[in-house]
Design a protein around this motif. Structure first.
Motif, PDB file in Angstrom:
ATOM      1  N   UNK A   1       0.813  -1.213   0.000  1.00 21.15           N
ATOM      2  CA  UNK A   1       0.000   0.000   0.000  1.00 21.15           C
ATOM      3  C   UNK A   1       0.850   1.267   0.000  1.00 21.15           C
ATOM      4  N   UNK A   2       2.004   1.243   0.631  1.00 21.05           N
ATOM      5  CA  UNK A   2       2.813   2.452   0.794  1.00 21.05           C
ATOM      6  C   UNK A   2       4.009   2.531  -0.140  1.00 21.05           C
TER       7      UNK A   2
ATOM      8  N   UNK B   1      13.684   1.574  -8.681  1.00 26.04           N
ATOM      9  CA  UNK B   1      13.986   0.595  -9.725  1.00 26.04           C
ATOM     10  C   UNK B   1      15.180  -0.271  -9.354  1.00 26.04           C
ATOM     11  N   UNK B   2      16.216   0.352  -8.837  1.00 23.28           N
ATOM     12  CA  UNK B   2      17.395  -0.418  -8.422  1.00 23.28           C
ATOM     13  C   UNK B   2      17.061  -1.356  -7.260  1.00 23.28           C
ATOM     14  N   UNK B   3      16.276  -0.879  -6.312  1.00 18.87           N
ATOM     15  CA  UNK B   3      15.916  -1.706  -5.165  1.00 18.87           C
ATOM     16  C   UNK B   3      15.096  -2.913  -5.600  1.00 18.87           C
TER      17      UNK B   3
ATOM     18  N   UNK C   1       1.642  -2.074 -11.316  1.00 21.38           N
ATOM     19  CA  UNK C   1       0.638  -1.508 -10.412  1.00 21.38           C
ATOM     20  C   UNK C   1       1.273  -0.821  -9.210  1.00 21.38           C
ATOM     21  N   UNK C   2       2.320  -1.398  -8.670  1.00 14.60           N
ATOM     22  CA  UNK C   2       2.893  -0.884  -7.437  1.00 14.60           C
ATOM     23  C   UNK C   2       4.133  -0.026  -7.648  1.00 14.60           C
TER      24      UNK C   2
ATOM     25  N   UNK D   1       5.810   6.046  -1.078  1.00 17.24           N
ATOM     26  CA  UNK D   1       7.036   6.226  -0.303  1.00 17.24           C
ATOM     27  C   UNK D   1       8.303   6.063  -1.148  1.00 17.24           C
ATOM     28  N   UNK D   2       8.258   5.219  -2.190  1.00 20.12           N
ATOM     29  CA  UNK D   2       9.468   4.909  -2.936  1.00 20.12           C
ATOM     30  C   UNK D   2       9.312   5.138  -4.442  1.00 20.12           C
ATOM     31  N   UNK D   3       8.295   4.513  -5.059  1.00 18.31           N
ATOM     32  CA  UNK D   3       8.215   4.480  -6.515  1.00 18.31           C
ATOM     33  C   UNK D   3       8.093   5.866  -7.130  1.00 18.31           C
ATOM     34  N   UNK D   4       7.195   6.700  -6.605  1.00 19.62           N
ATOM     35  CA  UNK D   4       6.973   8.016  -7.199  1.00 19.62           C
ATOM     36  C   UNK D   4       8.011   9.053  -6.775  1.00 19.62           C
TER      37      UNK D   4
END
Length: 271
Positions: free
Chosen positions: A192-193, A207-209, A268-269, A197-200
Protein backbone atom coordinates in the motif's frame (compact mmCIF):
# COMPACT_ATOMS: atom_id res chain seq x y z
CA UNK A 1 -21.16 12.77 -43.82
CA UNK A 2 -21.32 14.67 -40.53
CA UNK A 3 -19.63 17.73 -42.07
CA UNK A 4 -22.10 17.89 -44.96
CA UNK A 5 -25.00 17.52 -42.55
CA UNK A 6 -23.73 20.47 -40.48
CA UNK A 7 -23.35 22.59 -43.62
CA UNK A 8 -26.84 21.70 -44.79
CA UNK A 9 -28.40 22.61 -41.43
CA UNK A 10 -26.51 25.90 -41.31
CA UNK A 11 -27.60 26.96 -44.80
CA UNK A 12 -31.17 25.87 -44.13
CA UNK A 13 -31.39 28.04 -41.02
CA UNK A 14 -29.84 30.97 -42.92
CA UNK A 15 -32.26 30.80 -45.85
CA UNK A 16 -35.37 30.15 -43.80
CA UNK A 17 -38.23 32.64 -44.33
CA UNK A 18 -38.60 35.37 -41.77
CA UNK A 19 -41.17 38.20 -41.58
CA UNK A 20 -39.88 41.53 -42.82
CA UNK A 21 -39.66 44.07 -40.03
CA UNK A 22 -39.56 47.82 -40.62
CA UNK A 23 -36.16 49.37 -40.26
CA UNK A 24 -35.72 51.14 -36.91
CA UNK A 25 -33.23 53.97 -36.78
CA UNK A 26 -31.32 54.12 -33.52
CA UNK A 27 -31.41 57.14 -31.30
CA UNK A 28 -28.40 59.42 -31.39
CA UNK A 29 -27.40 58.49 -27.83
CA UNK A 30 -28.07 54.76 -28.30
CA UNK A 31 -25.02 52.46 -28.53
CA UNK A 32 -25.26 49.93 -31.34
CA UNK A 33 -24.11 46.35 -30.85
CA UNK A 34 -21.20 45.05 -32.96
CA UNK A 35 -22.18 44.16 -36.52
CA UNK A 36 -21.79 40.42 -35.95
CA UNK A 37 -24.11 40.45 -32.95
CA UNK A 38 -26.74 42.34 -34.92
CA UNK A 39 -27.01 39.44 -37.39
CA UNK A 40 -29.97 37.07 -37.17
CA UNK A 41 -29.44 34.15 -34.75
CA UNK A 42 -29.71 31.63 -37.56
CA UNK A 43 -26.79 33.27 -39.41
CA UNK A 44 -24.63 33.20 -36.27
CA UNK A 45 -25.45 29.54 -35.74
CA UNK A 46 -24.62 28.81 -39.36
CA UNK A 47 -21.22 30.50 -39.03
CA UNK A 48 -20.48 28.49 -35.87
CA UNK A 49 -21.47 25.24 -37.56
CA UNK A 50 -19.36 25.95 -40.66
CA UNK A 51 -16.33 26.88 -38.53
CA UNK A 52 -16.66 23.80 -36.34
CA UNK A 53 -17.06 21.58 -39.42
CA UNK A 54 -13.84 22.96 -40.92
CA UNK A 55 -11.94 22.40 -37.66
CA UNK A 56 -13.30 18.89 -37.21
CA UNK A 57 -12.56 17.92 -40.81
CA UNK A 58 -8.97 19.12 -40.39
CA UNK A 59 -8.61 17.11 -37.17
CA UNK A 60 -9.98 13.98 -38.84
CA UNK A 61 -7.82 14.21 -41.96
CA UNK A 62 -4.53 15.34 -40.42
CA UNK A 63 -2.22 12.52 -39.27
CA UNK A 64 -1.72 12.14 -35.51
CA UNK A 65 1.52 13.19 -33.90
CA UNK A 66 3.36 10.05 -32.91
CA UNK A 67 6.25 9.84 -30.47
CA UNK A 68 9.68 9.06 -31.77
CA UNK A 69 10.22 5.33 -31.88
CA UNK A 70 13.71 3.92 -32.03
CA UNK A 71 13.18 0.47 -33.53
CA UNK A 72 15.96 -1.97 -32.86
CA UNK A 73 16.22 -5.10 -35.00
CA UNK A 74 18.83 -7.60 -36.00
CA UNK A 75 19.09 -6.21 -39.52
CA UNK A 76 19.56 -2.47 -39.00
CA UNK A 77 18.93 0.28 -36.51
CA UNK A 78 16.29 2.65 -37.80
CA UNK A 79 14.99 5.80 -36.17
CA UNK A 80 11.78 7.61 -37.04
CA UNK A 81 11.46 11.12 -35.60
CA UNK A 82 7.96 12.58 -35.41
CA UNK A 83 8.06 14.30 -32.05
CA UNK A 84 10.36 15.29 -29.23
CA UNK A 85 9.28 12.34 -27.08
CA UNK A 86 11.55 9.31 -27.40
CA UNK A 87 10.14 5.87 -26.74
CA UNK A 88 12.16 2.70 -27.09
CA UNK A 89 10.37 -0.13 -28.88
CA UNK A 90 11.40 -3.45 -30.35
CA UNK A 91 10.14 -5.57 -33.19
CA UNK A 92 8.41 -8.77 -32.21
CA UNK A 93 10.36 -11.94 -32.82
CA UNK A 94 11.60 -15.19 -31.37
CA UNK A 95 15.02 -16.19 -30.14
CA UNK A 96 16.22 -19.76 -30.32
CA UNK A 97 16.87 -20.97 -26.78
CA UNK A 98 19.44 -23.44 -25.57
CA UNK A 99 18.68 -27.18 -25.85
CA UNK A 100 17.07 -28.95 -22.90
CA UNK A 101 19.99 -31.35 -22.77
CA UNK A 102 22.14 -28.51 -21.46
CA UNK A 103 19.71 -27.64 -18.64
CA UNK A 104 21.67 -26.93 -15.46
CA UNK A 105 21.04 -28.45 -12.05
CA UNK A 106 18.79 -25.75 -10.63
CA UNK A 107 18.79 -27.30 -7.17
CA UNK A 108 22.44 -26.27 -6.84
CA UNK A 109 21.82 -22.65 -7.94
CA UNK A 110 21.07 -20.32 -5.02
CA UNK A 111 20.62 -16.64 -4.41
CA UNK A 112 23.10 -14.40 -2.60
CA UNK A 113 21.66 -15.39 0.82
CA UNK A 114 22.23 -19.10 0.34
CA UNK A 115 20.18 -22.27 0.18
CA UNK A 116 18.43 -21.77 3.53
CA UNK A 117 16.53 -18.68 2.35
CA UNK A 118 15.75 -20.27 -1.04
CA UNK A 119 14.27 -23.31 0.71
CA UNK A 120 12.19 -21.09 2.99
CA UNK A 121 10.87 -19.09 0.02
CA UNK A 122 10.00 -22.28 -1.84
CA UNK A 123 7.99 -23.56 1.13
CA UNK A 124 6.29 -20.17 1.59
CA UNK A 125 5.29 -19.88 -2.06
CA UNK A 126 4.03 -23.47 -2.13
CA UNK A 127 1.92 -22.86 0.97
CA UNK A 128 0.35 -19.65 -0.39
CA UNK A 129 -0.26 -21.21 -3.81
CA UNK A 130 -1.91 -24.33 -2.40
CA UNK A 131 -4.00 -22.28 0.03
CA UNK A 132 -5.30 -19.96 -2.69
CA UNK A 133 -6.23 -22.78 -5.07
CA UNK A 134 -7.79 -24.89 -2.31
CA UNK A 135 -10.07 -22.16 -0.96
CA UNK A 136 -12.39 -20.80 -3.64
CA UNK A 137 -13.61 -17.19 -3.55
CA UNK A 138 -16.27 -17.40 -6.26
CA UNK A 139 -18.79 -19.93 -7.49
CA UNK A 140 -16.95 -20.20 -10.82
CA UNK A 141 -13.67 -21.26 -9.18
CA UNK A 142 -12.68 -24.90 -8.92
CA UNK A 143 -10.93 -26.17 -5.78
CA UNK A 144 -7.57 -27.67 -6.67
CA UNK A 145 -5.94 -30.15 -4.27
CA UNK A 146 -2.34 -29.82 -3.18
CA UNK A 147 0.48 -31.92 -4.60
CA UNK A 148 1.66 -34.99 -2.71
CA UNK A 149 5.32 -33.97 -3.07
CA UNK A 150 7.20 -32.41 -0.13
CA UNK A 151 6.75 -28.70 0.44
CA UNK A 152 10.40 -27.92 -0.27
CA UNK A 153 10.30 -29.77 -3.61
CA UNK A 154 10.08 -27.40 -6.59
CA UNK A 155 8.24 -30.07 -8.58
CA UNK A 156 5.31 -29.70 -6.20
CA UNK A 157 4.82 -26.11 -7.38
CA UNK A 158 4.98 -27.27 -10.99
CA UNK A 159 2.33 -29.96 -10.34
CA UNK A 160 -0.13 -27.49 -8.82
CA UNK A 161 0.51 -24.96 -11.58
CA UNK A 162 -0.16 -27.56 -14.28
CA UNK A 163 -3.41 -28.52 -12.56
CA UNK A 164 -4.47 -24.88 -12.43
CA UNK A 165 -3.80 -24.33 -16.14
CA UNK A 166 -5.51 -27.56 -17.17
CA UNK A 167 -8.69 -26.91 -15.18
CA UNK A 168 -9.13 -23.27 -16.25
CA UNK A 169 -9.42 -22.63 -19.99
CA UNK A 170 -9.64 -18.86 -19.47
CA UNK A 171 -6.14 -17.45 -19.16
CA UNK A 172 -7.45 -14.32 -17.39
CA UNK A 173 -8.64 -16.47 -14.50
CA UNK A 174 -5.23 -18.14 -14.26
CA UNK A 175 -3.48 -14.76 -14.26
CA UNK A 176 -5.82 -13.43 -11.56
CA UNK A 177 -5.18 -16.44 -9.32
CA UNK A 178 -1.43 -16.06 -9.77
CA UNK A 179 -1.66 -12.36 -8.88
CA UNK A 180 -3.53 -13.25 -5.68
CA UNK A 181 -0.70 -15.58 -4.71
CA UNK A 182 1.92 -12.89 -5.35
CA UNK A 183 0.01 -10.35 -3.26
CA UNK A 184 -0.27 -12.80 -0.37
CA UNK A 185 3.53 -13.07 -0.19
CA UNK A 186 3.94 -9.46 0.98
CA UNK A 187 2.63 -7.64 4.05
CA UNK A 188 -0.25 -5.34 3.06
CA UNK A 189 1.35 -2.18 4.45
CA UNK A 190 4.37 -2.60 2.13
CA UNK A 191 2.26 -2.88 -1.02
CA UNK A 192 0.00 0.00 0.00
CA UNK A 193 2.81 2.45 0.79
CA UNK A 194 5.47 1.48 -1.72
CA UNK A 195 4.16 3.72 -4.56
CA UNK A 196 3.90 6.83 -2.38
CA UNK A 197 7.04 6.23 -0.30
CA UNK A 198 9.47 4.91 -2.94
CA UNK A 199 8.22 4.48 -6.51
CA UNK A 200 6.97 8.02 -7.20
CA UNK A 201 9.35 10.22 -5.13
CA UNK A 202 12.46 8.07 -5.84
CA UNK A 203 11.94 6.26 -9.17
CA UNK A 204 15.62 5.51 -9.86
CA UNK A 205 16.27 4.22 -6.35
CA UNK A 206 13.01 2.26 -6.46
CA UNK A 207 13.99 0.60 -9.72
CA UNK A 208 17.39 -0.42 -8.42
CA UNK A 209 15.92 -1.71 -5.17
CA UNK A 210 13.34 -3.82 -7.00
CA UNK A 211 16.03 -5.23 -9.32
CA UNK A 212 18.32 -6.28 -6.47
CA UNK A 213 15.41 -7.65 -4.45
CA UNK A 214 14.33 -9.72 -7.45
CA UNK A 215 17.77 -11.31 -7.70
CA UNK A 216 18.01 -11.87 -3.95
CA UNK A 217 14.55 -13.38 -3.47
CA UNK A 218 13.75 -14.77 -6.94
CA UNK A 219 16.72 -16.94 -7.85
CA UNK A 220 15.01 -20.03 -6.42
CA UNK A 221 12.16 -19.50 -8.93
CA UNK A 222 13.98 -18.24 -12.03
CA UNK A 223 17.45 -19.73 -11.74
CA UNK A 224 20.67 -17.81 -12.33
CA UNK A 225 20.04 -14.09 -12.84
CA UNK A 226 21.85 -10.80 -12.38
CA UNK A 227 21.16 -7.07 -12.24
CA UNK A 228 21.98 -5.20 -15.44
CA UNK A 229 21.61 -1.69 -16.85
CA UNK A 230 19.19 -1.07 -19.72
CA UNK A 231 19.17 2.08 -21.89
CA UNK A 232 15.47 2.99 -21.68
CA UNK A 233 15.08 2.35 -17.93
CA UNK A 234 17.28 2.70 -14.90
CA UNK A 235 17.68 -0.96 -13.99
CA UNK A 236 16.75 -4.44 -15.11
CA UNK A 237 17.22 -8.12 -14.29
CA UNK A 238 18.78 -10.55 -16.76
CA UNK A 239 17.46 -14.10 -16.36
CA UNK A 240 19.96 -16.37 -18.11
CA UNK A 241 17.79 -19.49 -18.15
CA UNK A 242 14.36 -19.52 -16.52
CA UNK A 243 13.90 -22.44 -14.16
CA UNK A 244 10.11 -22.15 -14.07
CA UNK A 245 9.91 -22.25 -17.88
CA UNK A 246 12.20 -25.22 -18.28
CA UNK A 247 10.72 -27.21 -15.41
CA UNK A 248 7.13 -26.64 -16.58
CA UNK A 249 8.12 -27.28 -20.23
CA UNK A 250 5.26 -25.09 -21.41
CA UNK A 251 5.43 -21.47 -22.56
CA UNK A 252 1.72 -20.91 -21.87
CA UNK A 253 2.09 -22.02 -18.25
CA UNK A 254 5.08 -19.71 -17.84
CA UNK A 255 3.37 -16.68 -19.40
CA UNK A 256 -0.01 -16.96 -17.67
CA UNK A 257 1.16 -18.24 -14.28
CA UNK A 258 4.31 -16.18 -13.78
CA UNK A 259 5.33 -13.64 -16.42
CA UNK A 260 2.11 -11.67 -16.98
CA UNK A 261 0.93 -11.68 -13.31
CA UNK A 262 4.36 -10.49 -12.15
CA UNK A 263 4.46 -7.71 -14.75
CA UNK A 264 0.97 -6.51 -13.85
CA UNK A 265 1.78 -6.38 -10.13
CA UNK A 266 5.11 -4.64 -10.71
CA UNK A 267 3.48 -1.98 -12.89
CA UNK A 268 0.64 -1.51 -10.41
CA UNK A 269 2.89 -0.88 -7.44
CA UNK A 270 5.71 1.02 -9.14
CA UNK A 271 3.87 3.55 -11.37
Amino acid sequence: MVVFLWLYCGLAMTLQARPIKPEIKPHANHTMAPPLLRRPPSLIIAIIIVASSVISSYALTSPPRLPTAIIASNNANTETSTSRLYVKTYKAGTIEGPPLSSKPDYSSIHGPFGSFLDRYLTILFRDRLASRLRHTRASSEIPIPDSQLPYDDFEGIIDITHSMNSLYSNRTVVQTLAQDVLISLFPPFILDRFPSWFAKPFPVFSSKMCAYATVAFGTWLMGECEVNDIPFASQGVLVKRCRFLEESQCASVCVNSCKVPTQVRMITYTI
